[in-house]
Design a protein around this motif. Structure first.
Motif, short mmCIF file in Angstrom:
data_model
loop_
_atom_site.label_atom_id
_atom_site.label_comp_id
_atom_site.label_asym_id
_atom_site.label_seq_id
_atom_site.Cartn_x
_atom_site.Cartn_y
_atom_site.Cartn_z
N ASN A 97 0.62 -1.15 0.10
CA ASN A 97 0.08 0.04 -0.09
C ASN A 97 0.80 1.37 0.04
OD1 ASN A 97 -2.18 1.96 0.23
ND2 ASN A 97 -3.15 0.75 1.92
N THR A 98 1.25 1.82 -1.28
CA THR A 98 2.35 2.75 -1.18
C THR A 98 1.60 4.14 -1.05
OG1 THR A 98 1.75 2.74 -3.70
CG2 THR A 98 3.79 1.69 -2.76
N SER A 99 0.37 4.25 -1.02
CA SER A 99 -0.73 5.23 -0.78
C SER A 99 -0.37 5.86 0.83
CB SER A 99 -2.00 5.16 -0.88
OG SER A 99 -2.66 4.16 -0.30
N ILE A 100 0.14 4.98 1.89
CA ILE A 100 0.44 5.23 2.92
C ILE A 100 1.92 5.33 3.32
CG2 ILE A 100 -0.20 4.62 5.18
CD1 ILE A 100 -2.50 2.92 4.59
N GLU A 101 2.12 6.43 3.80
CA GLU A 101 3.64 6.60 4.38
C GLU A 101 4.19 5.41 5.19
OE1 GLU A 101 5.74 8.88 2.95
OE2 GLU A 101 4.22 9.95 2.18
N ALA A 102 5.27 4.83 4.74
CA ALA A 102 5.92 3.72 5.14
C ALA A 102 6.08 3.93 6.80
CB ALA A 102 7.22 3.30 4.79
N HIS A 103 6.64 5.06 7.19
CA HIS A 103 6.99 5.46 8.55
C HIS A 103 5.67 5.27 9.52
CE1 HIS A 103 6.19 9.30 7.03
NE2 HIS A 103 5.62 9.73 8.27
N ASN A 104 4.40 5.67 8.95
CA ASN A 104 3.29 5.56 9.79
C ASN A 104 2.83 4.19 10.06
OD1 ASN A 104 3.01 8.46 9.92
ND2 ASN A 104 1.93 8.49 7.62
N ILE A 105 3.08 3.32 8.87
CA ILE A 105 2.45 1.83 9.10
C ILE A 105 3.77 1.28 10.08
CG2 ILE A 105 2.34 -0.18 7.98
CD1 ILE A 105 1.59 1.34 5.40
#
Length: 236
Positions: free
Chosen positions: A54-62
C-alpha cells in the motif's frame, strides 16, 4: 523512486518487522494460540501487508502502527503473566464438555461447539466410545484434552511394577542434514574420533550419513543418504 522498486523494499521491511515481532512476542505455534493471540497475529499480518504494497500510506506511519501493536501485545502478555484475572479476560477458561461419559450440551452450546467436531477430536485421541471418557475439556486454544476412565487407560510399567531405566538426558543429535553437530558433541563429552569409530563399526563414513542421534540408552540411530529402497511409498 519507481513504484515497483518501492514495493520490493517495503516487502523486505515488512518481512523483517514480522520476524522481529515474532521474536519479541515469543514462540507460539498456531495450535497453541488463544483467541487473543490469533486476533493479534492477524492484525499484525494485515499491518505488515499494507506496509508491503500500500504505497498510498507513508511507510513510517505503518511501521509506527506495527511497533505500537507489538508493544501493546507484549505488555499485555507480561501483565497476564502476573495476573490470573487478566489471563482469564484475554484467553478465557477451559470448558468441560464431557463429564463421566455424559455430554454437557449446555456448555457446548455456550461455546458453539458441535457434536461433529467433538466426535472428530475424540477420534484424534483414539476414543470411539464416549462412555470411555471420564472428562473431556475444551482448552482455550481449541484443542480437546481427554481423561479416560481408569479401566480404559493404557497400562504403564509402573502399573505392572516393572523396573524402568532412568534417562538422565534427552536424545543428542550428532549429525543433522549431513553436518556434524560439533557443539552437541562437545557439550556431552563426545569427540569426533568417537563418532568416526562408531560409523566405521557400521561400515559408514560421515559423507554418507544424513541424520544420526544418540538415544538416552546409548544406542545410536543412523539414517544414511542412500536408503536402498527400490519402491518408496512417497515416490511421485
Amino acid at each position: 523512486m519507481p513504484e515497483h522498486v518501492e514495493v520490493i523494499l517495503r516487502s523486505f521491511l515488512a518481512f523483517g518487522l514480522l520476524l522481529i515481532g515474532a521474536r519479541v512476542l515469543g514462540k507460539r505455534t498456531i495450535s497453541q494460540m488463544t483467541i487473543f493471540d490469533f486476533i493479534a497475529s492477524i492484525s499484525m499480518g494485515a499491518i505488515a501487508a499494507n506496509l508491503a504494497f500500500n504505497t498510498s500510506i507513508e511507510a513510517h506511519n505503518i511501521v509506527l502502527a506495527y511497533c505500537m501493536f507489538v508493544m501493546i501485545i507484549f505488555f499485555i502478555a507480561v501483565f497476564s503473566l502476573k495476573s490470573r484475572k487478566s489471563r482469564k479476560f484475554f484467553a478465557g477458561d477451559p470448558t468441560v464438555v464431557i463429564q463421566n461419559g455424559k455430554i454437557l450440551e449446555l456448555n457446548m452450546k455456550k461455546m458453539r461447539y458441535t457434536l461433529d467436531y467433538l466426535n472428530q477430536q475424540l477420534r484424534e485421541k483414539d476414543v470411539f466410545n464416549i462412555q470411555e471418557v471420564l472428562y473431556a475439556i475444551l482448552e482455550i486454544n481449541g484443542t480437546l484434552t481427554v481423561l479416560k476412565k481408569p479401566q480404559y487407560r493404557y497400562v504403564t510399567r509402573k502399573d505392572l511394577q516393572l523396573p524402568s531405566e532412568k534417562e538422565a538426558r534427552p536424545p543428542i543429535e550428532i549429525i543433522m542434514d549431513g553436518e556434524v553437530m560439533a557443539e552437541n558433541l562437545k557439550e556431552n563429552g563426545l569427540t569426533e574420533g568417537w563418532l568416526d569409530g562408531e560409523l566405521s563399526k557400521r561400515g559408514l563414513s560421515r559423507e554418507g550419513v544424513m541424520y544420526a542421534v544418540l538415544a538416552p540408552n546409548g544406542s545410536l540411530y543412523i539414517d544414511t543418504s542412500e536408503d536402498h529402497i527400490l519402491h518408496p511409498f512417497d515416490k511421485e
